[in-house]
Motif scaffolding. Structure first.
Motif, mmCIF file in Angstrom:
data_model
loop_
_atom_site.group_PDB
_atom_site.id
_atom_site.type_symbol
_atom_site.label_atom_id
_atom_site.label_comp_id
_atom_site.label_asym_id
_atom_site.label_seq_id
_atom_site.Cartn_x
_atom_site.Cartn_y
_atom_site.Cartn_z
ATOM 1 N N LEU A 440 24.967 1.825 -14.914
ATOM 2 C CA LEU A 440 24.146 1.624 -13.905
ATOM 3 C C LEU A 440 23.877 2.945 -12.844
ATOM 4 C CD1 LEU A 440 25.842 -1.892 -12.823
ATOM 5 C CD2 LEU A 440 23.652 -1.231 -13.935
ATOM 6 N N ALA A 441 24.972 3.856 -12.804
ATOM 7 C CA ALA A 441 24.647 4.950 -12.240
ATOM 8 C C ALA A 441 23.490 5.721 -12.739
ATOM 9 C CB ALA A 441 25.754 5.754 -12.079
ATOM 10 N N ALA A 442 23.516 5.922 -14.073
ATOM 11 C CA ALA A 442 22.539 6.663 -14.902
ATOM 12 C C ALA A 442 21.250 5.989 -14.640
ATOM 13 C CB ALA A 442 22.826 6.855 -16.412
ATOM 14 N N ALA A 445 19.939 7.007 -11.112
ATOM 15 C CA ALA A 445 19.614 8.422 -11.108
ATOM 16 C C ALA A 445 18.240 8.508 -11.902
ATOM 17 C CB ALA A 445 20.745 9.130 -11.721
ATOM 18 N N ALA A 446 17.944 8.006 -12.730
ATOM 19 C CA ALA A 446 16.690 7.985 -13.574
ATOM 20 C C ALA A 446 15.398 7.252 -13.054
ATOM 21 C CB ALA A 446 16.891 7.949 -15.183
ATOM 22 N N GLY A 447 15.959 6.614 -11.937
ATOM 23 C CA GLY A 447 14.653 5.626 -11.575
ATOM 24 C C GLY A 447 14.433 4.458 -12.462
ATOM 25 N N ALA A 483 19.591 9.321 -21.584
ATOM 26 C CA ALA A 483 20.094 10.784 -21.718
ATOM 27 C C ALA A 483 21.386 11.030 -20.810
ATOM 28 C CB ALA A 483 19.123 11.896 -21.808
ATOM 29 N N LEU A 484 21.152 10.548 -19.460
ATOM 30 C CA LEU A 484 22.153 10.752 -18.377
ATOM 31 C C LEU A 484 23.522 9.872 -18.873
ATOM 32 C CD1 LEU A 484 19.937 10.622 -15.387
ATOM 33 C CD2 LEU A 484 20.870 12.584 -16.503
ATOM 34 N N ALA A 485 23.241 8.711 -19.540
ATOM 35 C CA ALA A 485 24.509 7.699 -19.751
ATOM 36 C C ALA A 485 25.168 8.401 -20.865
ATOM 37 C CB ALA A 485 23.857 6.624 -20.015
ATOM 38 N N ALA A 486 24.470 9.064 -21.737
ATOM 39 C CA ALA A 486 25.205 9.739 -22.967
ATOM 40 C C ALA A 486 26.379 10.672 -22.480
ATOM 41 C CB ALA A 486 24.333 10.467 -23.961
ATOM 42 N N ASP A 487 26.271 11.280 -21.570
ATOM 43 C CA ASP A 487 27.380 11.821 -20.708
ATOM 44 C C ASP A 487 27.611 13.044 -21.499
ATOM 45 O OD1 ASP A 487 28.849 12.318 -18.509
ATOM 46 O OD2 ASP A 487 30.399 10.951 -19.370
ATOM 47 N N ARG A 488 26.821 13.925 -21.848
ATOM 48 C CA ARG A 488 27.275 15.074 -22.718
ATOM 49 C C ARG A 488 27.939 16.305 -21.799
ATOM 50 N NH1 ARG A 488 27.204 11.471 -26.486
ATOM 51 N NH2 ARG A 488 25.612 11.594 -28.153
ATOM 52 N N PRO A 489 28.526 16.889 -22.352
ATOM 53 C CA PRO A 489 29.020 18.232 -21.655
ATOM 54 C C PRO A 489 27.699 19.130 -21.128
ATOM 55 C CG PRO A 489 30.481 17.831 -23.406
ATOM 56 C CD PRO A 489 29.484 16.737 -23.428
ATOM 57 N N GLU A 514 22.404 15.079 -8.660
ATOM 58 C CA GLU A 514 23.807 14.361 -8.339
ATOM 59 C C GLU A 514 24.561 14.122 -9.446
ATOM 60 O OE1 GLU A 514 26.302 12.767 -5.755
ATOM 61 O OE2 GLU A 514 24.636 13.700 -5.291
ATOM 62 N N ILE A 515 24.026 13.381 -10.536
ATOM 63 C CA ILE A 515 24.799 12.774 -11.639
ATOM 64 C C ILE A 515 25.501 13.700 -12.602
ATOM 65 C CG2 ILE A 515 22.993 12.151 -13.183
ATOM 66 C CD1 ILE A 515 24.518 9.459 -13.698
ATOM 67 N N ARG A 516 24.680 14.809 -12.906
ATOM 68 C CA ARG A 516 25.170 15.957 -13.558
ATOM 69 C C ARG A 516 25.964 17.047 -12.817
ATOM 70 N NH1 ARG A 516 25.440 15.540 -18.542
ATOM 71 N NH2 ARG A 516 25.362 17.655 -18.761
ATOM 72 N N ARG A 517 26.473 16.680 -11.496
ATOM 73 C CA ARG A 517 27.137 17.721 -10.871
ATOM 74 C C ARG A 517 28.335 18.292 -11.604
ATOM 75 N NH1 ARG A 517 28.246 17.984 -5.492
ATOM 76 N NH2 ARG A 517 27.148 16.116 -4.469
ATOM 77 N N GLY A 518 28.445 19.465 -11.714
ATOM 78 C CA GLY A 518 29.512 20.222 -12.422
ATOM 79 C C GLY A 518 29.498 20.191 -13.789
ATOM 80 N N ARG A 519 28.392 19.795 -14.487
ATOM 81 C CA ARG A 519 28.244 20.016 -15.820
ATOM 82 C C ARG A 519 26.667 20.840 -16.144
ATOM 83 N NH1 ARG A 519 28.834 14.010 -17.465
ATOM 84 N NH2 ARG A 519 28.163 13.960 -15.413
#
Lengths: 567, 630
Positions: A440-442, A445-447, A483-489, A514-519
């Motif tokens: 849901l967050a992904a 973030a992607a609209g 792509a965001l939900a795939a959560d790759r490094p 926001e969602i990719r913070r730190g990666r």
């Protein structure tokens, strides 16, 4: 699927040996069926001879019982033999289909080179089916041969001269028919093809219906279709006439052949060399033998088609991979540092670039070809011609592309959605352990949350093949959410918002950041909204890195950047 | 972006295009056959003759048997043998003639039917096609047409031959002796029962088979077409698994069909045996009682044996005939749709789907397009447009702006006349176009390149255009260079199966069509959106040139397009919320001003823009190395 890959012959051999039990069973039972069919006219002759001519009830009942036994035998052997043959064909095609798809989606790639998706799909359906049919052709060929042998033995036992007339006559007859019809056949094939064209034109016009309506070209299109249809009708009529003539000739030849058999057989019977019943059997057999001989001709055609199809299948299975996997391993805990040194590929020259772990990097290319070349190298669809790309210090060249893609996702601009639900598409590549909130967050973030609101049944809405049930902008947002939900490094996204309106685009830029913070995240785009959220932006111009700085600085100091990014 | 596609997704209940009832289908067929009555009669007569002549074969063979049985000299059989030869020749010639007449009839009628179908299909109101999903229409124009074509090409001649053989052979059996006919007819109940049983089971099974085959095809297209995505996201295992499952379920259904057919044949074998034994017994009885000769009994047995082939083909063809019949009903359903479906009279083609009142008021008032009280809903209860009033003045360029789902596309389609409004009207006060008479043209981001030479594609927009006209149009949209560089220039075959064009080129072709159609009013619906950002700008200038001198409505998501328009119309939730010149609206502080601010901010050279501010760049490790920053 190793090394050089199979040849067409290997594919055929694999089909037959993979289905050998069914092929053997089918051949055996098929032979039984053909023998039974050969015996039916023989038995008609025997009944006429032994019972009708004699007038005794006992032989009549006895021979009718024999006929019944023959019928039971031929019926059962046909039923189970043909079933085994069909099963062999279908299973062989299924196995090939799965092999083909496995090769096409193989992480090393390369199977699609020079082949359109439609062509590959047709190889996986039509060609696989034709090769499967070879298993059945083997069976039918063998059975026909058996039928021919039984017929020949019976005929030669009735009378050697009559047997020879029939045995020599039938192939000559078929050969003559073939010879006479060959030029017709060729013409008819070419014309059938033109006829098929009409249906293609109609489908194409319907596919472009919206475009036609848009420019009011319905009448022009109808007129064009009518012309095509008339042309095709003329061609079809020629083909149909040719076929009718061919049919007529075959009938005439067969009739003349029967007359010859009757002449020779009748004279032999009058001379007392053969019995009345044997004459009837011989005429019946002469007609029967045309069957197995015809089987040979289509079995031959099936083999020829099967060989051509097998070669096409082998071509895909043996397609050279785009990249060769190495056997290095990535570290267990990936920091997500990327390093490019002297990378050249396609239009790219001499790219040196370091992306720090956790950095959000923008890449703006003045020429889309530069961006495409960079993406191909990063996703290891191709290796750079020169230089090296390292992920956490390991050269990509030394890694298995499958491992790279678990660590680094390159989400292309034209990524496809798949048939399924909206939610299913988003979570397709999400880690199995991810909590539902992550998807849901992904989406937010992607609209794509707005997409779910706009369609009935929201996240459970069905997405049709390739996402066609969604509009371009909706498709892009769902693809980005995936792509965001795939959560790759490491995530590389390419032009994710070209069909999205300005307001939503700004929201997406914030969301992605926001969602990719730190990666590590690389945004390959010319959208200023996205580039503005990057820590730094690399400007690719003329295949080289022309400048690197935050978006605002580049806008200020670089004319080429302003042209590429700000309309 | 309320595209028709999304309205499709919103359509849960399956609506399909009309299918004709059996009575309508028969009436349509009678109608199609009427002009070819002579051909029909002639073909039938010749086929009857051909089959009848062929039936002389068995009695002639029987005659030879009798001559042998009666111990005539060898020379006596010459006559029947010569007659056999004559029969063969006559039968061959008449069959060839008969078959070619039958296929001429079938093919001609088929051609007329498919032409009528395509004519009606292309003129169907777009919303009906969209409601049913364009797949329905495509399936009819491909699968159904080829199903019927296949039936006409193979089943029709074969079936007519088989049926005639069966009927005439039974007659011939009766001529030999009526008791032979009675014996032969013993097989009929079994055959009739078998055929009924088969059709009952086969029809639903084949329907399921087609669905499974379609699902398999779809899955293959999905997986193979999306192979790059499958690899990128590591979805290989799932997709291979899905292909395996769908392929296997298609295999299983095929095998069930095979078993059904094989059981069908087994039952036919029972019928064959029953009839054959009965005919032989009849021969035995008749010969013994002296009412028939051995030759007659032989002829009867041979007749019956020769019936196996035609009976089997006829029964197998029932199946083809059934599916062809179903296909025919689907074609006739569209082809014979009442003309009320198509609003306007046939003579004013451009108004065919243009349901709004395209009144012919003259352009003295300067208004080219007057929209009043326009409302629309793709499905009842979910209106997407409310009460829209808008005037497009002659020669004016108006930009339509708004968030996704604001109703821009719907309004564009209603003005272009490809959809009928639910309420309100669209009035045009312009002359018809030079290209094909339609006063309004619409170019959207949905594109299609028509298979065939590029020049033919372009000529759809203006059928009479010469090569120079085409080149001029291509030049105007900046496409001539690449078009001339194609292997055969503008004669290069493009589209499905031909040379592949890039998305930008495809859009340029769409704009070139617009130039050729040369309508006084042009509607562009994000015609430049999907080309990627770099191509988009080139397309925008091509679009500007294409609509030069026309009254234009441009749906824009790049606000630069709005900034250069004469007026901007802002839509929100299906209503027009602002109208005015770019500068006016910017200064007005309304929603356009906000939109422009959000947009221009992202383009502005100076931070802090809103997207940047929440994320100071120092939350990530700073540039580790920056070797080549100039």
């Amino acid at each position: 699927m190793g090394g050089s890959g199979p040849s067409g012959r290997d594919v055929l051999r694999q089909v037959i040996s993979g289905q050998r039990r069914d092929v053997a069973l089918g051949s055996l039972l098929g032979a039984g069926h053909q023998a039974g069919e050969a015996l039916v006219p023989v038995l008609i002759g025997v009944v006429i001879d032994q019972a009708v001519a004699g007038g005794e009830v006992t032989p009549l009942l006895a021979w009718l019982a024999v006929l019944a036994v023959v019928y039971v035998g031929l019926s059962f052997s046909f039923r189970f033999g043909a079933r085994a043959g069909e099963r062999a064909a279908e299973q062989a095609a299924h196995v090939l289909r799965v092999q083909l798809v496995t090769r096409v989606v193989d992480p090393r790639g390369g199977a699609e080179n020079g082949r359109l998706p439609g062509a590959l799909t047709s190889i996986a359906t039509e060609d696989a089916k034709r090769v499967g049919t070879v298993a059945m052709a083997v069976m039918f060929g063998f059975s026909a041969l058996m039928g021919l042998l039984v017929g020949a033995v019976v005929l030669l036992r009735i009378s050697i001269p009559l047997g020879l007339v029939v045995l020599v006559g039938t192939p000559v007859l078929l050969w003559a028919g073939h010879l006479l019809s060959k030029p017709l056949e060729r013409r008819s094939e070419a014309e059938q093809e033109r006829a098929a064209h009409a249906s293609g034109v109609a489908a194409d016009l319907v596919a472009g219906l919206r475009v036609l309506k848009g420019i009011g070209a319905e009448s022009a299109a109808v007129a064009r279709y009518r012309r095509t249809s008339r042309d095709s009708l003329v061609a079809t009529l020629r083909a149909a006439r040719a076929e009718a003539v061919q049919n007529g000739m075959v009938l005439t030849l067969t009739g003349v052949f029967i007359a010859v058999v009757a002449l020779v057989g009748g004279r032999l019977a009058i001379d007392g060399d053969i019995s009345l019943g044997q004459l009837v059997s011989a005429v019946g057999l002469a007609l029967f033998l045309l069957g197995p001989l015809e089987v040979f001709s289509w079995v031959n055609a099936d083999f020829a088609q099967g060989r051509a199809s097998a070669a096409r299948i082998a071509g895909v299975l043996a397609a050279p991979p785009d990249v060769v996997p190495g056997d290095a391993r990535l570290p267990e805990r990936l920091s997500g540092a990327l390093r490019l040194r002297g990378v050249g590929h396609g239009s790219l020259r001499d790219i040196d670039l370091d992306v720090a772990p956790g950095e959000v990097l923008g890449v703006a290319a003045t020429d889309p070809a530069d961006a495409a070349a960079l993406l191909r190298c990063l996703s290891r669809q191709a290796d750079p011609d020169t230089g090296v790309i390292e992920l956490d210090g390991v050269p990509l060249r030394d890694l298995d592309p499958a491992d790279i893609r678990m660590a680094m996702l390159v989400a292309e601009h034209d990524a496809d959605l798949f048939e399924g639900t909206l939610h299913g598409n988003v979570t397709a590549a999400a880690p199995a352990a991810a909590d539902p909130g992550a998807a849901l967050a992904a989406m937010a973030a992607a609209g794509a949350d707005e997409v779910a609101l706009a369609v009935p049944r929201g996240g459970d809405a069905t997405v049709s093949e390739r996402g066609r049930s969604l509009s371009g902008g909706q498709r892009q947002r769902v693809a980005l959410a995936r792509a965001l939900a795939a959560d790759r490094p490491v995530l590389v996204v390419h032009d994710p918002t070209t069909a999205v309106d300005a307001v939503t685009e700004a929201r997406i830029a914030t969301g992605v950041r926001e969602i990719r913070r730190g990666r590590t995240t690389i945004l390959v785009t010319t959208s200023p909204a996205l580039l503005a959220v990057a820590d730094r932006v690399v400007l690719l111009d003329g295949g080289r890195i022309a400048d690197t700085a935050p978006h605002a600085d580049l806008v200020e100091r670089h004319a080429a950047y302003r042209t590429a990014v700000l309309a | 972006m309320t595209t028709p596609a999304s309205s499709e997704a919103r359509e849960p209940s399956r609506y399909l295009l009309p299918t004709a009832t059996p009575a309508e289908t028969r009436a349509a067929m009678r109608d199609l056959l009427r002009p070819h009555r002579m051909l029909l009669l002639g073909g039938f007569a010749v086929m009857v003759g051909a089959t009848a002549v062929g039936l002389a074969t068995q009695p002639l063979l029987g005659r030879i048997v009798d001559l042998v049985a009666e111990r005539h000299p060898a020379g006596a059989i010459t006559l029947p043998v010569v007659l056999l030869g004559v029969v063969a020749v006559v039968q061959g010639v008449t069959t060839a003639l008969g078959l070619s007449l039958v296929s001429r009839l079938g093919e001609t009628v088929l051609a007329r039917l498919r032409e009528r179908f395509v004519d009606r299909a292309l003129r169907l109101p777009l919303e009906r096609v969209e409601k049913a999903g364009s797949g329905d229409l495509t399936a009819r124009v491909t699968a159904d047409v080829s199903q019927i074509a296949e039936a006409v090409r193979t089943a029709l001649p074969e079936l007519s031959r088989s049926l005639l053989s069966i009927v005439l052979t039974l007659v011939a059996l009766a001529v030999l002796d009526w008791r032979f006919l009675v014996a032969a007819l013993l097989a009929v109940p079994i055959q009739a029962h078998t055929a009924r049983w088969y059709v009952r089971n086969a029809v639903p099974l084949y329907a399921r088979q087609r669905v499974a085959a379609g699902a398999q095809q779809q899955q293959l297209l999905d997986t193979i077409g999306g192979a790059a995505t499958v690899r990128a996201f590591r979805l290989e295992a799932e997709h291979i698994d899905q292909v395996t499952r769908r392929s296997w379920s298609a295999v299983e259904l095929t095998m069930r069909g095979v078993q059904l057919v094989l059981r069908f044949y087994s039952r036919l074998h029972v019928a064959e045996y029953t009839g054959l034994a009965a005919v032989l017994v009849a021969g035995f009885v008749l010969v013994r009682s002296g009412s028939a000769s051995i030759g007659t009994a032989t002829a009867a047995a041979l007749y019956f044996h020769s019936l196996f082939g035609p009976i089997n083909s006829a029964l197998v063809l029932i199946d083809d005939a059934q599916s062809a019949g179903a296909s025919l009903a689907r074609l006739v359903g569209v082809a014979a749709a009442p003309s009320g479906e198509h609003d306007a009279g046939p003579e004013s083609e451009h108004e065919n789907e243009h349901s709004a009142e395209h009144g012919a008021g003259r352009a003295g008032d300067q208004a080219a397009v007057t929209v009043s009280g326009l409302g629309h809903a793709y499905e009842p209860g979910r209106p997407v447009l409310h009460d829209v009033d808008l005037v497009l003045r002659t020669g004016e360029r108006v930009a339509l702006v708004g968030a996704s789902g604001a109703g821009k596309t719907t309004l564009a389609k209603l003005i272009a006349g490809v959809h009928r409004p639910a309420t309100g009207s669209v009035r045009l006060a312009v002359a018809p176009s030079a290209g094909n008479g339609r006063p309004v043209a619409l170019v959207t981001q949905e594109v299609h390149v028509f298979a065939g030479p590029l020049a033919d594609d372009l000529r759809l927009a203006r059928p009479g255009a010469g090569d120079d006209d085409l080149r001029e149009a291509l030049t105007l949209v900046g496409a001539l260079d690449w078009a001339e560089a194609l292997p055969d220039g503008i004669a290069t075959v493009v589209g499905e199966g031909g040379h592949r064009l890039t998305p930008t080129q495809v859009q340029q072709v769409a704009l070139a069509r617009l130039v050729l159609a040369d309508p006084p009013v042009a509607v562009l619906d994000e015609a430049t959106a999907e080309a990627g950002s770099t191509g988009a700008r080139a397309l925008e200038s091509a679009a500007d040139r294409a609509i030069e001198g026309r009254t234009a409505l441009v749906v824009a998501h790049r606000l630069t397009q709005a900034a250069t328009a004469d007026r901007v119309v802002v839509m929100d939730a299906g209503r027009i919320v602002e109208i005015g010149a770019h500068d006016e609206l910017r200064a007005g502080g309304g929603s356009y001003a906000a939109l422009w601010e959000a947009w221009s901010d992202t383009r502005a050279p100076h931070p802090p823009g809103p997207p940047r501010s929440p994320h100071p760049p120092n939350d990530a490790p700073r540039h580790a190395t920056n070797p080549k920053s100039t």
